[in-house]
Design a protein around this motif. Structure first.
Motif, PDB file in Angstrom:
ATOM      1  N   TYR A 251       9.103  -1.539  -3.664  1.00  0.00           N
ATOM      2  CA  TYR A 251       8.100  -1.593  -2.595  1.00  0.00           C
ATOM      3  C   TYR A 251       7.488  -2.992  -2.499  1.00  0.00           C
ATOM      4  CZ  TYR A 251       8.161   3.472  -3.463  1.00  0.00           C
ATOM      5  OH  TYR A 251       8.548   4.772  -3.651  1.00  0.00           O
TER       6      TYR A 251
ATOM      7  N   TYR B 111       3.852  -4.367  -0.906  1.00  0.00           N
ATOM      8  CA  TYR B 111       2.560  -4.058  -0.316  1.00  0.00           C
ATOM      9  C   TYR B 111       1.816  -5.356  -0.025  1.00  0.00           C
ATOM     10  CZ  TYR B 111       2.716   0.891  -1.747  1.00  0.00           C
ATOM     11  OH  TYR B 111       3.039   2.225  -1.898  1.00  0.00           O
TER      12      TYR B 111
ATOM     13  N   GLN C  53      -2.279  -6.611   0.383  1.00  0.00           N
ATOM     14  CA  GLN C  53      -3.650  -6.203   0.150  1.00  0.00           C
ATOM     15  C   GLN C  53      -4.579  -7.251   0.738  1.00  0.00           C
ATOM     16  OE1 GLN C  53      -4.910  -6.040  -3.972  1.00  0.00           O
ATOM     17  NE2 GLN C  53      -6.184  -4.255  -3.541  1.00  0.00           N
TER      18      GLN C  53
ATOM     19  N   GLY D 225      -7.763  -1.613   0.031  1.00  0.00           N
ATOM     20  CA  GLY D 225      -6.598  -0.768  -0.175  1.00  0.00           C
ATOM     21  C   GLY D 225      -5.305  -1.484   0.150  1.00  0.00           C
ATOM     22  N   LEU D 226      -4.207  -0.813  -0.143  1.00  0.00           N
ATOM     23  CA  LEU D 226      -2.884  -1.397  -0.024  1.00  0.00           C
ATOM     24  C   LEU D 226      -2.177  -0.932   1.242  1.00  0.00           C
ATOM     25  CD1 LEU D 226      -1.709  -0.923  -3.704  1.00  0.00           C
ATOM     26  CD2 LEU D 226      -2.913  -2.840  -2.696  1.00  0.00           C
TER      27      LEU D 226
ATOM     28  N   LEU E  24       1.485  -0.605   2.880  1.00  0.00           N
ATOM     29  CA  LEU E  24       2.910  -0.631   2.595  1.00  0.00           C
ATOM     30  C   LEU E  24       3.640  -1.394   3.686  1.00  0.00           C
ATOM     31  CD1 LEU E  24       5.312   0.317   0.853  1.00  0.00           C
ATOM     32  CD2 LEU E  24       5.377   2.390   2.257  1.00  0.00           C
TER      33      LEU E  24
ATOM     34  N   TYR F  39       9.941  -0.606   1.870  1.00  0.00           N
ATOM     35  CA  TYR F  39      10.399   0.056   0.665  1.00  0.00           C
ATOM     36  C   TYR F  39      11.912   0.168   0.721  1.00  0.00           C
ATOM     37  CZ  TYR F  39      10.818   4.485   3.272  1.00  0.00           C
ATOM     38  OH  TYR F  39      11.157   5.473   4.170  1.00  0.00           O
TER      39      TYR F  39
ATOM     40  N   GLU G 186       7.633  -0.304   7.305  1.00  0.00           N
ATOM     41  CA  GLU G 186       6.552   0.595   7.685  1.00  0.00           C
ATOM     42  C   GLU G 186       5.731   0.064   8.851  1.00  0.00           C
ATOM     43  OE1 GLU G 186       5.549   3.853   6.228  1.00  0.00           O
ATOM     44  OE2 GLU G 186       7.704   3.512   6.052  1.00  0.00           O
TER      45      GLU G 186
ATOM     46  N   PHE H  29      -2.648 -11.044  -0.332  1.00  0.00           N
ATOM     47  CA  PHE H  29      -2.174 -10.807  -1.695  1.00  0.00           C
ATOM     48  C   PHE H  29      -1.026  -9.816  -1.598  1.00  0.00           C
ATOM     49  CE2 PHE H  29      -2.451 -11.346  -6.056  1.00  0.00           C
ATOM     50  CZ  PHE H  29      -2.629 -10.169  -6.767  1.00  0.00           C
TER      51      PHE H  29
ATOM     52  N   LEU I   1       2.019  -7.565  -3.237  1.00  0.00           N
ATOM     53  CA  LEU I   1       2.319  -6.858  -4.476  1.00  0.00           C
ATOM     54  C   LEU I   1       3.670  -6.172  -4.374  1.00  0.00           C
ATOM     55  CD1 LEU I   1      -1.194  -5.329  -4.920  1.00  0.00           C
ATOM     56  CD2 LEU I   1      -0.079  -6.697  -6.679  1.00  0.00           C
TER      57      LEU I   1
ATOM     58  N   PHE J 202       3.185  -1.905 -10.761  1.00  0.00           N
ATOM     59  CA  PHE J 202       3.044  -3.092  -9.938  1.00  0.00           C
ATOM     60  C   PHE J 202       3.331  -4.376 -10.706  1.00  0.00           C
ATOM     61  CE2 PHE J 202       1.259  -1.590  -5.962  1.00  0.00           C
ATOM     62  CZ  PHE J 202       0.793  -0.329  -6.284  1.00  0.00           C
TER      63      PHE J 202
END
Lengths: 112, 114
Positions: free
Chosen positions: B34, B36, B38, B43-44, B46, B49, B59, B88, B90, B105
């Motif tokens: 994945y 992500y 931020q 919150g993250l 997406l 994936y 997504e 950021f 991840l 992560f």
């Protein structure tokens, strides 16, 4: 719209106090996870709850999954500065690689 | 034991320049991978994936793309960065074998587009 809402968004408390963070949704989850993230790092898994009404304890942290599996709470007893960080809940809507949804996050600061 | 690494940790790039963030996982086979993003400690979101080599799902429509050239390698790219790409990023992996699908992560990559 956000599937999982966390409250409060920000929390600043004195060392030794207790606190509770809430994670709420109108959806039913097959499981729910809690993560803690420190600044500049990736989130780290704290716990997974699976059964409605389940309670798990991790030292001073108590996690509860709602009976209907739509909500969860994280209670910290006697908070310490090391508990400072961003707490994220994440709910899984059944199987599938993309069925994990993160909450909005709660930033906790514990003042020595 | 399983480990995940992503790099670079910090990146400052001008608008319009290309981007490549790399992520590798060790100690597991055929993981779900994945990417992500931020924003400001919240919150993250997406982005992409992958359930296998060459299999990428997006997504959200955006200026970014992802590739999985090897089983345990996941790359996030852009041909021309926008200011809004700052954030950021991840990388994470999960195992298909566990129904609860916890994520593990990487350390994160902070991208600043100027």
């Amino acid at each position: 719209t956000q599937l999982l809402e966390q409250s409060p968004q920000f929390l600043s408390i004195q060392e030794g106090e207790n606190l509770t963070v809430y994670c709420n949704s109108s959806s039913v989850f097959s499981s729910l996870q809690w993560y803690r993230q420190e600044p500049g790092e990736g989130p780290v898994l704290l716990v997974t709850v699976v059964t409605g009404g389940e309670v798990k304890k991790l030292k001073r942290l108590t996690f509860q999954f709602g009976d209907a599996r739509k909500d969860s709470s994280l209670h910290i007893t006697a908070a310490q500065p090391g508990d400072t960080g961003l707490y994220l809940c994440a709910g899984r809507l059944g199987a599938g690689a993309n069925n994990l949804f993160f909450g909005t996050g709660t930033r906790l600061t514990v003042i020595p | 034991s399983q480990t995940i690494h992503q790099w670079p940790a910090t990146l400052v790039q001008p608008v319009g320049s290309p981007l490549s963030l790399e992520c590798t996982v060790e100690g597991t086979s055929n993981p779900n991978l994945y990417w992500y993003r931020q924003a400001a400690g919240r919150g993250l979101q997406l982005l992409f994936y992958s359930v296998g080599i060459g299999q990428i799902s997006s997504e959200v429509p955006q200026n970014l793309s992802a590739s999985r050239p090897q089983d345990r390698q996941f790359i996030l790219s852009s041909k021309k960065l926008l200011l809004s790409d700052s954030g950021f990023y991840l990388c994470a992996w999960s195992t298909v074998a566990i129904n609860t699908g916890e994520l593990f992560f990487g350390e994160g990559s902070r991208l600043t587009v100027l």
